[in-house]
Design a protein around this motif. Structure first.
Motif, PDB file in Angstrom:
ATOM      1  N   PHE A  84       0.827  -1.209   0.000  1.00  0.00           N
ATOM      2  CA  PHE A  84       0.000   0.000   0.000  1.00  0.00           C
ATOM      3  C   PHE A  84       0.862   1.260   0.000  1.00  0.00           C
ATOM      4  O   PHE A  84       0.575   2.226  -0.715  1.00  0.00           O
ATOM      5  CB  PHE A  84      -0.933  -0.001   1.214  1.00  0.00           C
ATOM      6  CG  PHE A  84      -2.102  -0.931   1.080  1.00  0.00           C
ATOM      7  CD1 PHE A  84      -3.169  -0.600   0.264  1.00  0.00           C
ATOM      8  CD2 PHE A  84      -2.133  -2.138   1.766  1.00  0.00           C
ATOM      9  CE1 PHE A  84      -4.262  -1.458   0.137  1.00  0.00           C
ATOM     10  CE2 PHE A  84      -3.212  -2.997   1.641  1.00  0.00           C
ATOM     11  CZ  PHE A  84      -4.272  -2.660   0.816  1.00  0.00           C
ATOM     12  N   PHE A  85       1.932   1.255   0.814  1.00  0.00           N
ATOM     13  CA  PHE A  85       2.793   2.431   0.887  1.00  0.00           C
ATOM     14  C   PHE A  85       3.411   2.739  -0.472  1.00  0.00           C
ATOM     15  O   PHE A  85       3.483   3.905  -0.895  1.00  0.00           O
ATOM     16  CB  PHE A  85       3.886   2.218   1.932  1.00  0.00           C
ATOM     17  CG  PHE A  85       4.766   3.413   2.149  1.00  0.00           C
ATOM     18  CD1 PHE A  85       4.397   4.413   3.038  1.00  0.00           C
ATOM     19  CD2 PHE A  85       5.959   3.561   1.457  1.00  0.00           C
ATOM     20  CE1 PHE A  85       5.199   5.528   3.233  1.00  0.00           C
ATOM     21  CE2 PHE A  85       6.763   4.667   1.645  1.00  0.00           C
ATOM     22  CZ  PHE A  85       6.383   5.655   2.542  1.00  0.00           C
ATOM     23  N   PHE A 135       0.800   4.441  -2.716  1.00  0.00           N
ATOM     24  CA  PHE A 135       0.488   5.815  -2.309  1.00  0.00           C
ATOM     25  C   PHE A 135       1.682   6.753  -2.475  1.00  0.00           C
ATOM     26  O   PHE A 135       1.503   7.968  -2.645  1.00  0.00           O
ATOM     27  CB  PHE A 135       0.004   5.839  -0.862  1.00  0.00           C
ATOM     28  CG  PHE A 135      -1.297   5.131  -0.638  1.00  0.00           C
ATOM     29  CD1 PHE A 135      -2.351   5.257  -1.536  1.00  0.00           C
ATOM     30  CD2 PHE A 135      -1.488   4.325   0.485  1.00  0.00           C
ATOM     31  CE1 PHE A 135      -3.565   4.602  -1.328  1.00  0.00           C
ATOM     32  CE2 PHE A 135      -2.697   3.677   0.696  1.00  0.00           C
ATOM     33  CZ  PHE A 135      -3.728   3.816  -0.217  1.00  0.00           C
ATOM     34  N   LYS A 136       2.882   6.212  -2.432  1.00  0.00           N
ATOM     35  CA  LYS A 136       4.076   7.046  -2.520  1.00  0.00           C
ATOM     36  C   LYS A 136       4.183   7.759  -3.862  1.00  0.00           C
ATOM     37  O   LYS A 136       4.854   8.790  -3.977  1.00  0.00           O
ATOM     38  CB  LYS A 136       5.314   6.173  -2.284  1.00  0.00           C
ATOM     39  CG  LYS A 136       6.621   6.953  -2.221  1.00  0.00           C
ATOM     40  CD  LYS A 136       7.791   6.021  -1.987  1.00  0.00           C
ATOM     41  CE  LYS A 136       9.113   6.776  -2.074  1.00  0.00           C
ATOM     42  NZ  LYS A 136      10.271   5.872  -1.910  1.00  0.00           N
ATOM     43  N   LEU A 167       1.871   9.359  -5.246  1.00  0.00           N
ATOM     44  CA  LEU A 167       1.053  10.570  -5.190  1.00  0.00           C
ATOM     45  C   LEU A 167       1.894  11.745  -4.688  1.00  0.00           C
ATOM     46  O   LEU A 167       2.888  11.561  -3.986  1.00  0.00           O
ATOM     47  CB  LEU A 167      -0.137  10.340  -4.260  1.00  0.00           C
ATOM     48  CG  LEU A 167      -1.101   9.221  -4.678  1.00  0.00           C
ATOM     49  CD1 LEU A 167      -2.141   8.988  -3.590  1.00  0.00           C
ATOM     50  CD2 LEU A 167      -1.774   9.550  -5.999  1.00  0.00           C
ATOM     51  N   ILE A 197      -5.481   1.537   6.233  1.00  0.00           N
ATOM     52  CA  ILE A 197      -5.132   1.920   4.856  1.00  0.00           C
ATOM     53  C   ILE A 197      -5.083   3.434   4.725  1.00  0.00           C
ATOM     54  O   ILE A 197      -4.177   3.993   4.082  1.00  0.00           O
ATOM     55  CB  ILE A 197      -6.142   1.300   3.863  1.00  0.00           C
ATOM     56  CG1 ILE A 197      -6.010  -0.225   3.866  1.00  0.00           C
ATOM     57  CG2 ILE A 197      -5.911   1.856   2.452  1.00  0.00           C
ATOM     58  CD1 ILE A 197      -7.054  -0.939   3.044  1.00  0.00           C
ATOM     59  N   LYS A 198      -6.034   4.130   5.343  1.00  0.00           N
ATOM     60  CA  LYS A 198      -5.997   5.596   5.346  1.00  0.00           C
ATOM     61  C   LYS A 198      -4.712   6.101   6.009  1.00  0.00           C
ATOM     62  O   LYS A 198      -4.088   7.073   5.543  1.00  0.00           O
ATOM     63  CB  LYS A 198      -7.209   6.159   6.089  1.00  0.00           C
ATOM     64  CG  LYS A 198      -8.523   6.029   5.338  1.00  0.00           C
ATOM     65  CD  LYS A 198      -9.648   6.655   6.157  1.00  0.00           C
ATOM     66  CE  LYS A 198     -10.972   6.582   5.411  1.00  0.00           C
ATOM     67  NZ  LYS A 198     -12.081   7.183   6.223  1.00  0.00           N
ATOM     68  N   TYR A 221      -1.815   5.801   3.655  1.00  0.00           N
ATOM     69  CA  TYR A 221      -1.902   6.866   2.644  1.00  0.00           C
ATOM     70  C   TYR A 221      -1.320   8.175   3.177  1.00  0.00           C
ATOM     71  O   TYR A 221      -0.523   8.847   2.508  1.00  0.00           O
ATOM     72  CB  TYR A 221      -3.359   7.078   2.222  1.00  0.00           C
ATOM     73  CG  TYR A 221      -3.605   8.424   1.582  1.00  0.00           C
ATOM     74  CD1 TYR A 221      -3.162   8.687   0.283  1.00  0.00           C
ATOM     75  CD2 TYR A 221      -4.240   9.441   2.291  1.00  0.00           C
ATOM     76  CE1 TYR A 221      -3.366   9.937  -0.298  1.00  0.00           C
ATOM     77  CE2 TYR A 221      -4.445  10.684   1.727  1.00  0.00           C
ATOM     78  CZ  TYR A 221      -4.011  10.931   0.430  1.00  0.00           C
ATOM     79  OH  TYR A 221      -4.193  12.166  -0.130  1.00  0.00           O
ATOM     80  N   HIS A 222      -1.712   8.543   4.387  1.00  0.00           N
ATOM     81  CA  HIS A 222      -1.231   9.807   4.953  1.00  0.00           C
ATOM     82  C   HIS A 222       0.277   9.758   5.213  1.00  0.00           C
ATOM     83  O   HIS A 222       0.982  10.744   4.996  1.00  0.00           O
ATOM     84  CB  HIS A 222      -1.994  10.131   6.234  1.00  0.00           C
ATOM     85  CG  HIS A 222      -3.413  10.556   5.993  1.00  0.00           C
ATOM     86  ND1 HIS A 222      -3.737  11.658   5.246  1.00  0.00           N
ATOM     87  CD2 HIS A 222      -4.597  10.004   6.395  1.00  0.00           C
ATOM     88  CE1 HIS A 222      -5.061  11.807   5.200  1.00  0.00           C
ATOM     89  NE2 HIS A 222      -5.603  10.806   5.895  1.00  0.00           N
ATOM     90  N   THR A 266       2.184  10.435   1.993  1.00  0.00           N
ATOM     91  CA  THR A 266       1.993  11.722   1.307  1.00  0.00           C
ATOM     92  C   THR A 266       2.239  12.928   2.212  1.00  0.00           C
ATOM     93  O   THR A 266       1.916  14.055   1.846  1.00  0.00           O
ATOM     94  CB  THR A 266       0.564  11.808   0.735  1.00  0.00           C
ATOM     95  OG1 THR A 266      -0.397  11.577   1.782  1.00  0.00           O
ATOM     96  CG2 THR A 266       0.362  10.771  -0.369  1.00  0.00           C
TER      97      THR A 266
END
Length: 385
Positions: A17-18, A21-22, A24, A87-88, A91-92, A95
Motif C-alpha cells: 500500500f505504501f 500511495f508514494k 502521489l 489503509i488511510k 496513505y497519509h 503523502t
C-alpha cells in the motif's frame, strides 16, 4: 517463529500500500504517530499555532491521551484490526512532508520516504536507565531478519529530539545515529513544568478527579514493566506496613505502565490506594506527588524538575541488570535512596531522608535543553530552519 511470520506478513502488506500511495504528490501535511501521547500532544498544539499543515494523528491502543478532531486535524486508530483506518493511515504516511513518532514503530522498516520528508523521533522519555535499541540484551535471541528490521527503522529518523547531551550519547549508541541527527531542543512535554499556571491547574484537576488526596501527602508508585509481566503485573509491594505507617496521613497513587494490566486486587486498601493507571496525563499526576517511588522507569527524569523526593524500589535489581542492563551504574546515579524492600520505603519516608541537592543536579544534567520552550523550538527547527 510465528511472531516473525506475522510481522513479516504485516510489513509486506504495509509496503504494498505504501509503495502505491508514494507515487502521489506530497502535501503540506504532518502525521503524528503516537503510543504515549504527551510529547505528540505538545508538538501538535504548537504545529496548529506555527504552521498551516493539516495534522493527521495516528493513535495506537496504548495511548492514554484523548485526541479530538478539528478543522485541521484528523484522528485515526492505527491498529491492524481496523482495516479501513489502517489503509488511510498508510496513505497519509506516504503523502506527508513531516512525520513525528514517539516510539519504535516497525512499519518504518518498509517506508522509504522521499528525500525531503522529515521523520522526527520524539521518543517518550527525557532520559534512560535501562538499555534499549541495538543495546537491548533481549534482542540477542531474535532472528537476523529482525535485527535488519530494527536497523532499518532507526535509519528512517532524520531527527531525534534530545533534552541533554547524555541522552544524545545514548541515542547514538541505541539507534546508530550521527551527531547531525540530534535535535537539541529539549523534550516538548517538559514545557509543562515551567508553566506554574498549568501546574496549579493540574493539581486542581487531579484533586477533583481523586478527592481522597486532599489534605494528604501523596506517594506516587510508578514502576516500569518487566518483559515477563506484559499483559498482567503484580504489585510487588507489601501493602500492610505502608498502610499501618501512613494510612492517616498519606495516600498512594498507583500508575502502571500502559502495556500491562493489573493482576492483583487493592480492594482491601481502597481508602489508601488509588489506581490512577488510566489517568490520561502522567505530568498532571506528578504535580500532586510529594514522593515518587519508581525503579527503572524514565519518569524520574521529568519528576526531578519539581525537585521532590524519590525512592527507587528495585526489588529485582540483580535479575534486571542481567536481563536488561543499564547505561550507567544504577545505584551511584539515582537521585534518591535505592531500596529492595517495602520496609526500606517506610524508613526513608519516616526519616525524611532525602538529598534534594542531588535531585537538582540530576535534573540539570538530564534536562539541559529543556527550558520551557521545547515544543516551539522543535517546530521552528523542523518547519522554519
Amino acid at each position: 517463529m510465528a511472531r516473525e511470520f506475522f510481522i513479516s506478513s504485516y510489513l509486506f502488506l504495509f509496503n504494498i500500500f505504501f509503495s502505491i500511495f508514494k507515487h502521489l504528490p506530497l502535501k503540506d501535511k504532518t502525521v503524528l504517530v503516537t503510543s504515549f501521547g504527551d510529547n505528540i500532544n505538545h508538538v501538535r498544539k504548537q504545529c496548529l499555532q506555527e504552521t498551516d499543515h493539516e495534522l493527521i494523528i495516528l493513535v495506537t491502543g496504548s495511548c492514554r491521551v484523548d485526541f479530538s478532531e478539528s478543522v485541521r486535524e484528523q484522528v485515526l486508530k492505527f491498529e491492524t484490526v481496523n482495516l479501513i483506518q489502517s489503509i488511510k493511515s498508510i496513505y497519509h504516511l506516504a503523502t506527508a512532508r513531516v512525520i513525528f513518532v514517539d516510539n519504535y514503530f516497525g512499519f518504518l522498516a518498509v517506508t522509504e520516504f522521499n528525500s525531503d520528508v522529515k521523520v522526527v523521533q520524539l521518543w517518550h522519555a527525557a532520559g534512560a536507565i535501562k538499555r534499549f535499541g541495538l543495546h537491548d540484551p533481549t534482542i540477542q535471541s531474535r532472528s537476523v531478519r529482525a535485527h535488519k528490521r530494527f536497523r532499518a527503522v532507526y535509519q528512517r529518523f532524520t531527527h531525534v529530539v534530545i533534552g541533554s547531551d547524555q541522552m544524545g550519547d545514548i541515542f547514538k549508541q541505541a539507534f546508530g545515529l550521527s551527531e547531525s541527527q540530534l535535535l537539541k531542543t529539549g523534550i516538548p512535554r517538559t514545557d509543562f513544568f515551567f508553566d506554574q499556571d498549568r501546574v496549579q491547574k493540574a493539581v486542581e484537576s487531579v484533586t477533583i478527579k481523586h478527592p481522597q488526596i486532599k489534605g494528604k501527602k501523596v506517594i506516587l508508585y510508578a514502576p516500569t514493566f518487566r518483559d515477563s509481566e506484559i499483559g498482567s503485573a503484580g504489585l510487588h509491594l507489601d501493602l500492610e506496613p505502608l498502610y499501618k505507617a501512613f494510612r492517616e496521613t498519606h495516600v498512594i497513587l498507583l500508575r502502571l505502565h500502559p502495556v500491562v494490566r493489573r493482576g492483583f486486587s487493592i480492594d482491601k486498601y481502597s481508602d489508601f490506594i488509588i489506581d490512577a493507571s488510566n489517568y490520561p496525563s502522567m505530568n498532571q499526576l506528578l504535580t500532586v506527588a510529594d514522593y515518587l517511588i519508581s525503579d527503572y522507569s524514565s519518569i524520574p527524569f521529568e519528576f526531578s524538575l519539581l525537585n521532590r523526593p524519590m525512592i527507587f524500589y528495585s526489588y529485582d535489581l540483580d535479575d534486571y541488570v542481567d536481563e536488561r542492563g543499564f547505561w550507567a551504574d544504577y545505584e551511584a546515579n539515582m537521585p534518591g535512596p535505592v531500596v529492595t524492600s517495602t520496609e526500606g520505603i517506610v524508613e526513608h519516608i519516616l526519616a525524611d531522608d532525602f538529598n534534594l541537592a542531588k535531585v537538582k543536579q540530576f535534573a540539570d544534567e538530564w534536562n539541559t535543553y529543556s527550558t520551557g520552550q521545547s515544543a516551539k523550538s522543535v517546530v521552528n527547527a523542523i518547519y522554519k530552519n
